[in-house]
Design a protein around this motif. Sequence first.
Motif, PDB file in Angstrom:
ATOM      1  N   LEU A 112       0.815  -1.222   0.000  1.00  0.00           N
ATOM      2  CA  LEU A 112       0.000   0.000   0.000  1.00  0.00           C
ATOM      3  C   LEU A 112       0.845   1.266   0.000  1.00  0.00           C
ATOM      4  O   LEU A 112       0.361   2.338   0.384  1.00  0.00           O
ATOM      5  N   GLY A 113       2.119   1.144  -0.399  1.00  0.00           N
ATOM      6  CA  GLY A 113       2.846   2.374  -0.650  1.00  0.00           C
ATOM      7  C   GLY A 113       4.148   2.585   0.066  1.00  0.00           C
ATOM      8  O   GLY A 113       4.884   3.509  -0.276  1.00  0.00           O
ATOM      9  N   ASP A 114       4.458   1.792   1.088  1.00  0.00           N
ATOM     10  CA  ASP A 114       5.731   1.988   1.781  1.00  0.00           C
ATOM     11  C   ASP A 114       6.697   0.895   1.372  1.00  0.00           C
ATOM     12  O   ASP A 114       6.614  -0.250   1.806  1.00  0.00           O
ATOM     13  N   ALA A 115       7.640   1.254   0.522  1.00  0.00           N
ATOM     14  CA  ALA A 115       8.573   0.266  -0.024  1.00  0.00           C
ATOM     15  C   ALA A 115       9.519  -0.279   1.029  1.00  0.00           C
ATOM     16  O   ALA A 115      10.116  -1.348   0.842  1.00  0.00           O
ATOM     17  N   GLN A 116       9.667   0.440   2.143  1.00  0.00           N
ATOM     18  CA  GLN A 116      10.623  -0.003   3.157  1.00  0.00           C
ATOM     19  C   GLN A 116      10.078  -1.077   4.082  1.00  0.00           C
ATOM     20  O   GLN A 116      10.812  -1.951   4.521  1.00  0.00           O
ATOM     21  N   VAL A 117       8.794  -1.022   4.393  1.00  0.00           N
ATOM     22  CA  VAL A 117       8.253  -1.919   5.392  1.00  0.00           C
ATOM     23  C   VAL A 117       8.035  -3.313   4.797  1.00  0.00           C
ATOM     24  O   VAL A 117       7.651  -3.464   3.636  1.00  0.00           O
ATOM     25  N   ILE A 118       8.284  -4.332   5.617  1.00  0.00           N
ATOM     26  CA  ILE A 118       8.223  -5.727   5.184  1.00  0.00           C
ATOM     27  C   ILE A 118       6.955  -6.359   5.766  1.00  0.00           C
ATOM     28  O   ILE A 118       6.848  -6.586   6.970  1.00  0.00           O
ATOM     29  N   THR A 119       5.980  -6.641   4.884  1.00  0.00           N
ATOM     30  CA  THR A 119       4.677  -7.166   5.342  1.00  0.00           C
ATOM     31  C   THR A 119       4.136  -8.190   4.340  1.00  0.00           C
ATOM     32  O   THR A 119       3.083  -7.959   3.728  1.00  0.00           O
TER      33      THR A 119
END
Length: 484
Positions: free
Chosen positions: A56-63
């Motif tokens: 959903l838009g945050d390339a850094q977070v790992i989900t």
Amino acid sequence: MKQTFKSSIFRLSVVLISALGLSAGTPAPKSKAPAGKPNIILIFTDDQRYNTIHALGDAQVITPNLDRLVQQGTTFTHAYNMGAWGGAVCVTSRAMLVTGMTVWDVYKEEKDYSRLFNKQGFWPQQMKKAGYETYMTGKWHVKQKVEDIFDHVVHERPGMPNQTPEGYNRPLSRTDTTWQPWDKKYDGFWEGGTHWTQVVADDAINYIGEASKKDTPFFMYLAFNSPHDPRQAPKRWVDRYPVDDIKLPVSYLDEYPFKEEMGAGKELRDEKLAPFPRTPYAVKKNIQEYYASISYTDEQIGRILEALRKSGKLDNTYIFFTADHGLAVGHHGLMGKQSMFDHSMRPPLIVSGPDIPKNQKRDQNVYLQDIMATALDLAGSTKPAHVYFNSLLPYIKNKNAPSQYPSIYGCYMDRQRMVRTDRYKLIVYPKASKTLLFDLKKDPEEMHDIADLASSKPILKDLKAKLIQQQQEMNDELDLSAYL
């Protein structure tokens, strides 16, 4: 005869096991003659901003697990919490969610919930009336005895795990390592020996195992405390986010100029987490720990979804994922959620299940509390008269359906008011005699106030009229006549 959308949601012909991609291992068993009503699961996090999911838009977070839920469901990109009557924004958000009432109406009700309880007005009570077995684990934080409205309650948690003095005003420098997210000596999420995030997942998995042996439809309310502070997570997740690789928010400020007047100043607990004035390193460190907590929560959500797949219940289960509100963590020089900026009011909202369109987005303005009415809709139950919020199913059926909320209302105590349309946002700080206006199309980060521009006069007039109308609708007694 052509089947309607409402009736089609109960069909069991759509098999989501392989589509969800939750596991490539042992095939899921067949459901045993499931009941006509679908199972419903709410996965509810705390303080999670709308864009803190990789998909959903945050390339850094790992989900990866939430990414799969996005891919196999429909995401509402503009879901909002209506606001709060106090600093613990989650209390108001959750009270609205489980009653369906607006912020100021439920505020009056909260003083004594007995009337609402006696007429079975709480969400889980309504689900029981519809024939559901109800289950809850995790954070509650509502002034109603949880055991009285759910069939099963395990590990009810308070508003937040205990913070410690060492958890505030940090880090002061790169050498400030007194408090570490994985250090169990400060308790917090580690109190009891097992991280509370894992406990929620363990509880959910145990109940799913029991429910798999029954045909009774179930409603599960799974409320994580994470990623609320103290943002603790295993070291292996913190290490995935080197602090020097963390990007500062575009709207980063050392200090927000109206922080005191808006009620988010130096005495507010949330704002004490990082030093004043903010520093890039302190903000990056807090974001690192925020992301690590989100990723650890995602890992536990993956365990729940895998247990559901193995239970044979997945093909007849609707999953809602959201949070009680967002969080600033360095945006606009703020750390908490006590603001009218989108980063604080706006959580993710994902719906997945039978006949829900896959990998689609809906941009209509909605409230996260619409989930209650949606669940009742899925359960074939009529929405009670006291429920203000509306079902999301019309938007899921028709991506072009107009929002039932032409404008979104926002409030924080007597310190802030807000009205938001698709294009513009008006924020009022009565204590500062200040009105802000943002063009959200040109300025989605809400950094450039255009209230003083001559070209903004007709926009301001329209939004001020909308805010007055909203106040009347919400029974908001704050007099803004001097500012509008």
